[in-house]
Design a protein around this motif. Structure first.
Motif, short mmCIF file in Angstrom:
data_model
loop_
_atom_site.label_atom_id
_atom_site.label_comp_id
_atom_site.label_asym_id
_atom_site.label_seq_id
_atom_site.Cartn_x
_atom_site.Cartn_y
_atom_site.Cartn_z
N THR A 39 0.68 -1.20 0.16
CA THR A 39 0.01 -0.10 -0.17
C THR A 39 0.70 1.23 -0.14
O THR A 39 0.28 2.38 0.07
CB THR A 39 -1.13 0.08 1.09
OG1 THR A 39 -0.38 0.53 2.44
CG2 THR A 39 -1.68 -1.12 1.32
N MET A 40 2.17 1.08 -0.09
CA MET A 40 3.02 2.22 -0.48
C MET A 40 3.58 2.38 -1.70
O MET A 40 4.83 2.98 -1.92
CB MET A 40 4.11 2.09 0.76
CG MET A 40 3.52 2.37 2.38
SD MET A 40 2.85 4.06 2.53
CE MET A 40 2.32 3.66 4.28
N ASP A 41 3.06 1.68 -2.71
CA ASP A 41 3.74 1.79 -3.91
C ASP A 41 3.44 2.93 -4.97
O ASP A 41 2.41 3.42 -5.14
CB ASP A 41 3.08 0.53 -4.84
CG ASP A 41 3.89 0.21 -6.06
OD1 ASP A 41 4.89 1.01 -6.38
OD2 ASP A 41 3.34 -0.84 -6.81
N ASP A 42 4.36 3.57 -5.24
CA ASP A 42 4.25 4.66 -6.14
C ASP A 42 5.02 4.49 -7.36
O ASP A 42 5.62 5.37 -8.16
CB ASP A 42 5.10 5.95 -5.26
CG ASP A 42 4.52 7.19 -6.06
OD1 ASP A 42 3.41 7.27 -6.73
OD2 ASP A 42 5.27 8.33 -5.77
N SER A 43 4.63 3.38 -8.00
CA SER A 43 5.44 2.89 -9.25
C SER A 43 4.78 3.87 -10.56
O SER A 43 3.89 4.69 -10.42
CB SER A 43 5.07 1.52 -9.57
OG SER A 43 5.56 0.64 -8.50
N ASP A 44 5.52 3.62 -11.49
CA ASP A 44 4.79 4.29 -12.74
C ASP A 44 3.52 3.57 -13.25
O ASP A 44 3.38 2.61 -13.01
CB ASP A 44 5.88 4.22 -13.88
CG ASP A 44 7.29 5.01 -13.68
OD1 ASP A 44 7.08 5.90 -12.94
OD2 ASP A 44 8.35 4.70 -14.33
N TRP A 45 2.91 4.41 -13.97
CA TRP A 45 1.71 3.87 -14.19
C TRP A 45 1.61 2.65 -15.44
O TRP A 45 0.86 1.65 -15.34
CB TRP A 45 0.43 4.80 -14.71
CG TRP A 45 -0.26 5.44 -13.83
CD1 TRP A 45 -0.02 6.70 -13.17
CD2 TRP A 45 -1.48 4.90 -12.81
NE1 TRP A 45 -1.05 6.89 -12.01
CE2 TRP A 45 -1.59 5.73 -12.06
CE3 TRP A 45 -1.92 3.71 -13.11
CZ2 TRP A 45 -2.81 5.62 -10.81
CZ3 TRP A 45 -3.05 3.36 -12.05
CH2 TRP A 45 -3.42 4.18 -11.02
N ASP A 46 2.63 3.01 -16.20
CA ASP A 46 2.95 1.94 -17.29
C ASP A 46 3.39 0.54 -16.57
O ASP A 46 2.94 -0.42 -17.23
CB ASP A 46 4.19 2.37 -18.15
CG ASP A 46 3.76 3.57 -18.95
OD1 ASP A 46 2.48 3.87 -19.16
OD2 ASP A 46 4.69 4.35 -19.38
N ASP A 47 4.08 0.59 -15.73
CA ASP A 47 4.46 -0.63 -14.97
C ASP A 47 3.07 -1.27 -14.37
O ASP A 47 3.08 -2.35 -14.41
CB ASP A 47 5.42 -0.43 -13.84
CG ASP A 47 6.73 -0.01 -14.44
OD1 ASP A 47 7.14 -0.15 -15.63
OD2 ASP A 47 7.56 0.75 -13.67
N LEU A 48 2.35 -0.68 -13.73
CA LEU A 48 0.89 -0.79 -13.13
C LEU A 48 0.02 -1.57 -14.01
O LEU A 48 -0.65 -2.42 -13.64
CB LEU A 48 0.55 0.21 -11.99
CG LEU A 48 1.27 0.61 -11.18
CD1 LEU A 48 0.58 1.75 -10.21
CD2 LEU A 48 1.38 -0.61 -10.03
N ASP A 49 -0.12 -0.96 -15.19
CA ASP A 49 -1.07 -1.30 -16.12
C ASP A 49 -0.46 -2.46 -16.80
O ASP A 49 -1.55 -3.35 -17.40
CB ASP A 49 -1.18 -0.01 -17.22
CG ASP A 49 -1.93 0.86 -16.73
OD1 ASP A 49 -2.61 0.87 -15.65
OD2 ASP A 49 -1.75 2.08 -17.19
N ASN A 50 0.61 -2.91 -16.93
CA ASN A 50 0.98 -3.86 -17.64
C ASN A 50 0.86 -5.33 -16.97
O ASN A 50 0.58 -5.35 -15.63
CB ASN A 50 2.61 -3.95 -17.82
CG ASN A 50 3.21 -2.89 -19.04
OD1 ASN A 50 2.10 -2.49 -19.86
ND2 ASN A 50 3.94 -2.54 -18.84
#
Length: 253
Positions: A242-253
């Protein structure tokens, strides 16, 4: 809004002067104000359910390029706090990397919407703040705090945030502290609101799952926040739930 935040930090500073900060042998943070913290936490959770979570769900429905561009621009602005803290921590290599990233992405990347610096070999690094810098100096967390709207914090991190708002954040200085013709106070507050919504949207499922499966949600959030702060101070390359601030590109893949 600004006066409200000033009141919050004034209370924090009063608490700092009247509370004797102590630690157990395991150096666990003392929850000096647990009753007040739990009440504030309940208020924040109610606000999240009626406002931030619905907004985050709507934000998730935006096209990926819009979410990615917004996240990139907000991350670019965060360099204005990260860079001076890189320097204070003696990490001049990271300070140089982030300075070049800021210049390239602000110009070629259209105020940070795009990230050409990454393609040129200047990778995105961990964000830094004054609370983390205090931690690297050996200053303890102090009492755990839950601030209205802002959420989990500690005396050390709250004081670090206050420093950002009294000259340590160049973005705050040009939007609120100084009278400039190019920016307004609303620009600062919208960017901070955007950071919160972007972060909440990235952690939507994990936060909901955590709430559902926690016996004491308050204690769980407290533990995760403190773990995440220790991780960031130690520059560990792991992510906290719950502390993830990843790039959206990484999250969407």
């Amino acid at each position: 809004m600004f006066k409200f935040i000033k009141i919050i930090f004034s209370v924090v500073l009063i608490q700092l002067t009247v509370v004797s900060i102590s630690y157990s042998e395991e150096k666990n943070v003392k929850d000096c104000f647990e009753k007040v913290n739990r009440a504030t936490f309940a208020f924040n959770m109610a606000l999240d359910k009626v406002l931030f979570r619905p907004v985050a769900i709507g934000y998730r429905k935006l096209p990926s390029p819009i979410r990615t561009g917004t996240s990139n621009a907000l991350n670019n602005l965060s360099n204005l706090v990260t860079i001076p803290n890189n320097i204070l921590q003696g990490d001049f290599k990271a300070a140089g990397n982030n300075s070049i990233r800021f210049i390239i992405n602000t110009t070629l990347g259209v105020v940070g919407i795009f990230d050409p610096a990454n393609a040129l070999g200047f990778e995105k690094l961990e964000k830094e703040d004054f609370g983390q810098t205090f931690g690297t100096m050996g200053i303890g967390e102090g009492c755990y705090l839950v601030l209205p709207v802002i959420g989990p914090s500690t005396v050390r991190d709250a004081v670090g945030s206050l420093i950002s708002m009294t000259g340590g954040d160049a973005w705050y200085n040009v939007t609120i502290r100084n009278d400039t013709r190019y920016f307004n106070e609303s620009d600062y507050y919208f960017s901070k609101l955007g950071e919160g919504v972007d972060f909440r949207a990235k952690n939507l499922e994990s936060f909901d799952s955590l709430e559902k499966n926690s016996i004491d949600f308050y204690a769980t959030v407290r533990s995760l926040y403190l773990q995440d702060r220790k991780r960031k101070i130690s520059n560990l390359k792991v992510k906290t739930d719950t502390m993830d601030d990843s790039d959206w590109d990484d999250l969407d893949n």
